[in-house]
Design a protein around this motif. Sequence first.
Motif, PDB file in Angstrom:
ATOM      1  N   LEU A  14      -6.714   7.155   7.008  1.00  0.00           N
ATOM      2  CA  LEU A  14      -5.745   6.553   6.098  1.00  0.00           C
ATOM      3  C   LEU A  14      -4.466   6.174   6.846  1.00  0.00           C
ATOM      4  CD1 LEU A  14      -4.866   7.807   2.530  1.00  0.00           C
ATOM      5  CD2 LEU A  14      -3.052   7.288   4.133  1.00  0.00           C
ATOM      6  N   GLY A  15      -3.944   7.088   7.638  1.00  0.00           N
ATOM      7  CA  GLY A  15      -2.716   6.801   8.383  1.00  0.00           C
ATOM      8  C   GLY A  15      -2.901   5.677   9.392  1.00  0.00           C
ATOM      9  N   ALA A  16      -4.024   5.692  10.102  1.00  0.00           N
ATOM     10  CA  ALA A  16      -4.285   4.639  11.082  1.00  0.00           C
ATOM     11  C   ALA A  16      -4.428   3.279  10.415  1.00  0.00           C
ATOM     12  CB  ALA A  16      -5.550   4.971  11.880  1.00  0.00           C
ATOM     13  N   GLY A  17      -5.082   3.263   9.252  1.00  0.00           N
ATOM     14  CA  GLY A  17      -5.249   2.003   8.531  1.00  0.00           C
ATOM     15  C   GLY A  17      -3.927   1.436   8.066  1.00  0.00           C
ATOM     16  N   MET A  18      -3.026   2.293   7.601  1.00  0.00           N
ATOM     17  CA  MET A  18      -1.703   1.817   7.178  1.00  0.00           C
ATOM     18  C   MET A  18      -0.882   1.348   8.377  1.00  0.00           C
ATOM     19  SD  MET A  18      -0.450   4.242   4.059  1.00  0.00           S
ATOM     20  CE  MET A  18      -1.302   4.191   2.479  1.00  0.00           C
ATOM     21  N   TYR A  19      -0.971   2.072   9.476  1.00  0.00           N
ATOM     22  CA  TYR A  19      -0.212   1.689  10.664  1.00  0.00           C
ATOM     23  C   TYR A  19      -0.685   0.337  11.200  1.00  0.00           C
ATOM     24  CZ  TYR A  19       2.106   2.110  15.194  1.00  0.00           C
ATOM     25  OH  TYR A  19       2.899   1.884  16.295  1.00  0.00           O
ATOM     26  N   ALA A  20      -1.979   0.036  11.012  1.00  0.00           N
ATOM     27  CA  ALA A  20      -2.536  -1.226  11.522  1.00  0.00           C
ATOM     28  C   ALA A  20      -1.926  -2.443  10.848  1.00  0.00           C
ATOM     29  CB  ALA A  20      -4.051  -1.233  11.333  1.00  0.00           C
ATOM     30  N   ARG A  21      -1.238  -2.260   9.731  1.00  0.00           N
ATOM     31  CA  ARG A  21      -0.644  -3.403   9.038  1.00  0.00           C
ATOM     32  C   ARG A  21       0.470  -4.051   9.842  1.00  0.00           C
ATOM     33  NH1 ARG A  21      -0.269  -0.345   3.174  1.00  0.00           N
ATOM     34  NH2 ARG A  21      -2.531  -0.186   2.840  1.00  0.00           N
ATOM     35  N   ARG A  22       0.963  -3.376  10.864  1.00  0.00           N
ATOM     36  CA  ARG A  22       2.002  -3.977  11.695  1.00  0.00           C
ATOM     37  C   ARG A  22       1.487  -5.211  12.417  1.00  0.00           C
ATOM     38  NH1 ARG A  22       3.623   0.083  16.387  1.00  0.00           N
ATOM     39  NH2 ARG A  22       4.977  -1.686  16.851  1.00  0.00           N
ATOM     40  N   TRP A  23       0.160  -5.343  12.533  1.00  0.00           N
ATOM     41  CA  TRP A  23      -0.422  -6.504  13.203  1.00  0.00           C
ATOM     42  C   TRP A  23      -0.817  -7.607  12.217  1.00  0.00           C
ATOM     43  CZ3 TRP A  23      -1.994  -1.542  15.180  1.00  0.00           C
ATOM     44  CH2 TRP A  23      -1.392  -1.238  16.392  1.00  0.00           C
ATOM     45  N   GLY A  24      -0.223  -7.610  11.062  1.00  0.00           N
ATOM     46  CA  GLY A  24      -0.388  -8.718  10.141  1.00  0.00           C
ATOM     47  C   GLY A  24      -1.679  -8.670   9.340  1.00  0.00           C
ATOM     48  N   PRO A  25      -2.123  -9.833   8.840  1.00  0.00           N
ATOM     49  CA  PRO A  25      -3.297  -9.870   7.951  1.00  0.00           C
ATOM     50  C   PRO A  25      -4.554  -9.268   8.576  1.00  0.00           C
ATOM     51  CG  PRO A  25      -2.127 -11.962   7.894  1.00  0.00           C
ATOM     52  CD  PRO A  25      -1.503 -11.167   8.987  1.00  0.00           C
ATOM     53  N   VAL A  57       1.754 -19.301   8.245  1.00  0.00           N
ATOM     54  CA  VAL A  57       1.509 -18.013   8.866  1.00  0.00           C
ATOM     55  C   VAL A  57       2.042 -16.921   7.945  1.00  0.00           C
ATOM     56  CG1 VAL A  57       1.974 -16.555  10.854  1.00  0.00           C
ATOM     57  CG2 VAL A  57       1.651 -19.011  11.160  1.00  0.00           C
ATOM     58  N   ALA A  58       1.190 -15.969   7.623  1.00  0.00           N
ATOM     59  CA  ALA A  58       1.590 -14.926   6.686  1.00  0.00           C
ATOM     60  C   ALA A  58       2.774 -14.139   7.245  1.00  0.00           C
ATOM     61  CB  ALA A  58       0.412 -13.983   6.413  1.00  0.00           C
ATOM     62  N   VAL A  59       3.716 -13.841   6.374  1.00  0.00           N
ATOM     63  CA  VAL A  59       4.887 -13.089   6.811  1.00  0.00           C
ATOM     64  C   VAL A  59       4.555 -11.603   6.816  1.00  0.00           C
ATOM     65  CG1 VAL A  59       6.528 -14.782   6.003  1.00  0.00           C
ATOM     66  CG2 VAL A  59       5.753 -13.031   4.435  1.00  0.00           C
ATOM     67  N   VAL A  60       5.087 -10.889   7.797  1.00  0.00           N
ATOM     68  CA  VAL A  60       4.876  -9.454   7.890  1.00  0.00           C
ATOM     69  C   VAL A  60       6.163  -8.748   7.516  1.00  0.00           C
ATOM     70  CG1 VAL A  60       3.086  -9.658   9.628  1.00  0.00           C
ATOM     71  CG2 VAL A  60       5.451  -9.504  10.352  1.00  0.00           C
ATOM     72  N   ALA A  61       6.050  -7.465   7.273  1.00  0.00           N
ATOM     73  CA  ALA A  61       7.210  -6.689   6.852  1.00  0.00           C
ATOM     74  C   ALA A  61       8.307  -6.739   7.915  1.00  0.00           C
ATOM     75  CB  ALA A  61       6.797  -5.247   6.591  1.00  0.00           C
ATOM     76  N   PRO A  62       9.556  -6.682   7.479  1.00  0.00           N
ATOM     77  CA  PRO A  62      10.670  -6.649   8.452  1.00  0.00           C
ATOM     78  C   PRO A  62      10.441  -5.613   9.522  1.00  0.00           C
ATOM     79  CG  PRO A  62      11.526  -6.833   6.247  1.00  0.00           C
ATOM     80  CD  PRO A  62      10.042  -6.661   6.106  1.00  0.00           C
ATOM     81  N   GLY A  63      10.666  -6.031  10.754  1.00  0.00           N
ATOM     82  CA  GLY A  63      10.298  -5.196  11.889  1.00  0.00           C
ATOM     83  C   GLY A  63      11.295  -4.101  12.206  1.00  0.00           C
TER      84      GLY A  63
END
Length: 516
Positions: A118-129, A188-194
């Motif tokens: 679960l944690g790894a999957g959420m962290y992977a969102r930093r790489w966008g879609p 290009v999909a926007v990602v969360a503020p870095g």
Amino acid sequence: MFVSPDPGLLRLRVPVRAVVGVFVAPDPGRLRLRSAARGVLGVALAVTVSDLVTQSLPAAIAGGLAALLALFTVADPSVRGQAVTTALLPVVGFPVLALAAVLHDFPWVRDVAFIAVLGAGMYARRWGPRGHSLGTFAFMMFFAAQFLHAVPGQLPELYAAVALALLASSAVRFGLWCYERRLPPAAVAVVAPGGSGFARVTTRQAVQGMAGGAFALLVGQLVSHERWYWAVGAVWWIFVNTTSRGETLVRGFRRVLGTVIGIALGLVIAVPLDGAGAPTAVLVAVCVFGIFYSAAVSYTWMMLAVTVMAGLLYGLLGVLNPGLLALRVMETGVGALGAGLAVLLVLPVTTHATTDAWIQRALHCVHACTSEAAARLAGSAAADPARYVAELEMLLGRVRLSVAPLVHPFTPLRARKARARQVIELLDRCAREVRGLASVAADPDASHDARLAAACWRVEAAVQALTTPEATRSEIDVPVAVPHPSGGELALAHLHGLEQALKALAVPLRGPVAPA
């Protein structure tokens, strides 16, 4: 119907709008309709192929889930990117599925592994879609193993079903009905503020998700030793597409509401069917359509469809009863509580900070689009404001999602609700002016006007005043030239409207923030 001034009656408008909103929400190009129809076709083909080859109901369910995830979560901007991400799904999914099956008889190790996935999957969102899609698929493969009580001996048929389902759904998406090829290139999909470290939203959410997931797992097992995984699954899906505590809390409320309504429908629909093949298959198809069609406009409706579908699948497995449906509500409530406690107590991300970050990005996008439009009108063939228009639409979508907790009907913060609505209205006005300006710039007959440079400078100054705390009001008090008939009149009119909207934004954005 609602003509009485009675406040009690007026409050009834909110649930009515919530019920009908999913059907009357705008659907440009009928994209939601086409996506839903293609989703039903792709999942149906995947389940059929998986069942014919494996002759196993659990494998067919796993294949249908894999196809649904591939069609629903893969959202790269380009068709080629979508194909690459779909091809990568088994790369992350198969090892996780094997891990879950191998750990079936080792509960404590399995629980730790589930929270880690679960944690790894959420962290992977930093790489966008792509990161989001792969993380979701990995988590759901572990979830599916719990749902199906998978053991190592079932892995060959599960692997075959998932692989065949992905091939079948890909044949529909990229071959039979690839309507995206006829659409303009997506922004290009926007990602969360870095940021870096714990300043990055995805890092904080990974920690929050693991904390909420651990709580949901422990309490969920106290509620039920067999269906505890529903609580962990609720934590995962509550965190999807959220970046602040307010968004997460609202999403948790909507998930519980959708689940409760879905359980009520399940008692009326799924329980009487008792797993009857043909009618269950038809209703599952209706639920799949509802998931795709409602996801973009109503999380509550989507969860209703998911809950009814889960009940129908339990009917096929022969374990459905009213008690199981009641347990589903309880486990969802546990998951929502875990997610809520996590976002409130563990590295909280405030709604105000997140909203401000998205607004800043939207304002910078307004300025970039204005500059590109001015360059295009000045004769630069390389300038392209259209790409910034598409990006602005996506950013405004993120702003609306971020302020959703502030404009929710149940929010007690009236002043902040009014301010949030004013900000959205003014940003929408900015978007309309930007679209108009880009349209004028795309006209090959539009002539350059010497006043455009000055007008663009005023827009830049207005954006700077809103995005730079040290800026003063005098920096944007530049005399505005009144447009007169000329080749650039339309462009100047749009720039003038844009400048006025930006100046008006200074009031809600720079005023004092009411305490939460």
